[in-house]
Design an enzyme around this catalytic site. Structure first.
Site, mmCIF file in Angstrom:
data_model
loop_
_atom_site.group_PDB
_atom_site.id
_atom_site.type_symbol
_atom_site.label_atom_id
_atom_site.label_comp_id
_atom_site.label_asym_id
_atom_site.label_seq_id
_atom_site.Cartn_x
_atom_site.Cartn_y
_atom_site.Cartn_z
ATOM 1 N N LYS A 65 -2.365 40.433 64.886
ATOM 2 C CA LYS A 65 -2.688 39.082 65.537
ATOM 3 C C LYS A 65 -3.872 38.123 65.409
ATOM 4 O O LYS A 65 -4.658 38.294 64.870
ATOM 5 C CB LYS A 65 -2.613 39.696 66.826
ATOM 6 C CG LYS A 65 -1.432 40.339 67.921
ATOM 7 C CD LYS A 65 -2.067 41.273 68.682
ATOM 8 C CE LYS A 65 -3.344 42.004 68.776
ATOM 9 N NZ LYS A 65 -3.550 43.429 69.776
ATOM 10 N N THR A 79 -9.161 34.550 78.393
ATOM 11 C CA THR A 79 -8.386 35.297 77.812
ATOM 12 C C THR A 79 -8.462 37.323 78.261
ATOM 13 O O THR A 79 -8.174 37.969 77.379
ATOM 14 C CB THR A 79 -8.979 34.996 76.559
ATOM 15 O OG1 THR A 79 -10.189 35.701 75.848
ATOM 16 C CG2 THR A 79 -8.066 33.299 75.729
ATOM 17 N N GLY A 125 -7.941 40.515 78.387
ATOM 18 C CA GLY A 125 -6.937 41.380 78.183
ATOM 19 C C GLY A 125 -5.462 40.359 77.107
ATOM 20 O O GLY A 125 -4.702 41.635 77.565
ATOM 21 N N THR A 126 -6.081 39.399 76.628
ATOM 22 C CA THR A 126 -4.549 39.410 76.049
ATOM 23 C C THR A 126 -4.097 40.520 75.058
ATOM 24 O O THR A 126 -2.787 40.089 75.000
ATOM 25 C CB THR A 126 -5.525 38.089 75.341
ATOM 26 O OG1 THR A 126 -5.917 37.055 76.102
ATOM 27 C CG2 THR A 126 -4.260 37.568 73.980
ATOM 28 N N CYS A 138 -4.194 43.478 75.285
ATOM 29 C CA CYS A 138 -3.469 44.450 76.232
ATOM 30 C C CYS A 138 -2.228 44.249 76.448
ATOM 31 O O CYS A 138 -1.169 45.271 76.315
ATOM 32 C CB CYS A 138 -4.370 45.037 76.628
ATOM 33 S SG CYS A 138 -6.479 46.116 76.684
#
Length: 272
Positions: free
Chosen positions: A175, A208, A210-211, A213
């Protein structure tokens, strides 16, 4: 048939990441969510103040209870914290012949708090890489898994994806949210060597939490619904981009707030 996905991760007491984010994401995708909690955290949008690992025997009991009753279509793995928990989860996945496993190698929270023992990195590679359908590290996590520095160019990201695949990961999604520039680009390396990029505008927001997860659990939800891996990733990327874009609409806390998991439904006049 009801699509069911399982999250195996830590609990975020402020609700923005971990188990709570995963279950919200499953629900947003019309997938029934089950959970195995491997750690408790005392945290909020400003940081993590304490972590309590669940005893490994109880983690095993949770896995047995879920798999023996529910038809689990996909599994998302998040924060595992310790070597013992990694080994326990790996044994449970093998025992129950789990399928469509999405491994998000959570190491450091958005606040900077370390969520994984340093010695556990090797355990992730040894025990979970061979079982995972997909691993989803961000740039710092990919570097940590390879004991290297973070990639700063597209070429370096591709080289690190190749190295992760060589360590036993079937499919690799690195990512690009921690990168720079106007575009956030995620690189998918499929088994067999095919590469695909998923690009989205880089959005200016501090909310942002918890992005990672949320993206990995969205992929798992889509796999549980029967979508092929590239399609599951592409749809998950669209979902997380919209959730980030809407994050400022739901201000929570005084630090890094969560993304907006239910951006499709909130504000539609369903409630007075």
């Amino acid at each position: 048939m009801t699509a069911i996905a399982l999250t195996i991760a830590g609990s975020d007491s402020s609700g923005g990441a971990g188990i709570q984010a995963d279950l919200k994401t499953f629900a947003a995708h019309e997938v029934y969510g089950a959970s195995v909690i491997v750690a408790l955290t005392a945290q909020n949008t400003k940081g993590v103040s304490a972590i309590h690992a669940v005893p490994r025997a109880f983690v095993s009991r949770q896995m047995d209870a879920v798999f023996e009753d529910l038809d689990i279509g996909a599994v998302k793995i998040g924060m595992l914290a310790t070597v013992e928990l990694i080994e326990t989860v790996a044994a449970g996945l093998q025992k129950h012949k789990a399928r469509n496993i999405v491994l998000d190698p959570v190491m450091i929270a958005a606040s900077g708090a370390r969520l994984l023992e340093r010695e556990a990195v090797q355990a992730i590679r040894r025990h979970l890489f061979p079982l995972a359908t997909l691993i989803t590290p961000n740039l710092p996590e990919a570097a940590a898994l390879l004991e290297s520095s973070a990639a700063e160019t597209d070429e370096a990201v591709e080289e690190q994806a190749d190295r992760l695949a060589a360590l036993g990961a079937a499919n690799v999604l690195i990512k690009g949210g921690h990168g720079h520039g106007e575009v956030s680009s995620d690189l998918l390396l499929l088994a067999g060597g095919k590469r695909q990029r998923f690009n989205a505008p880089r959005l200016a927001t501090r909310n942002t939490h918890g992005t990672g997860c949320t993206l990995s659990s969205a992929i798992a939800a889509n796999l549980a619904r029967g979508q092929p891996l590239p399609e599951a990733i592409g749809n998950a990327k669209s979902y997380i981009s919209a959730a980030i874009a809407a994050a400022d609409q739901v201000p929570v806390g005084h630090g890094h707030g969560p993304v907006h998991h239910f951006h499709h439904w909130w504000g539609k006049g369903l409630y007075p």
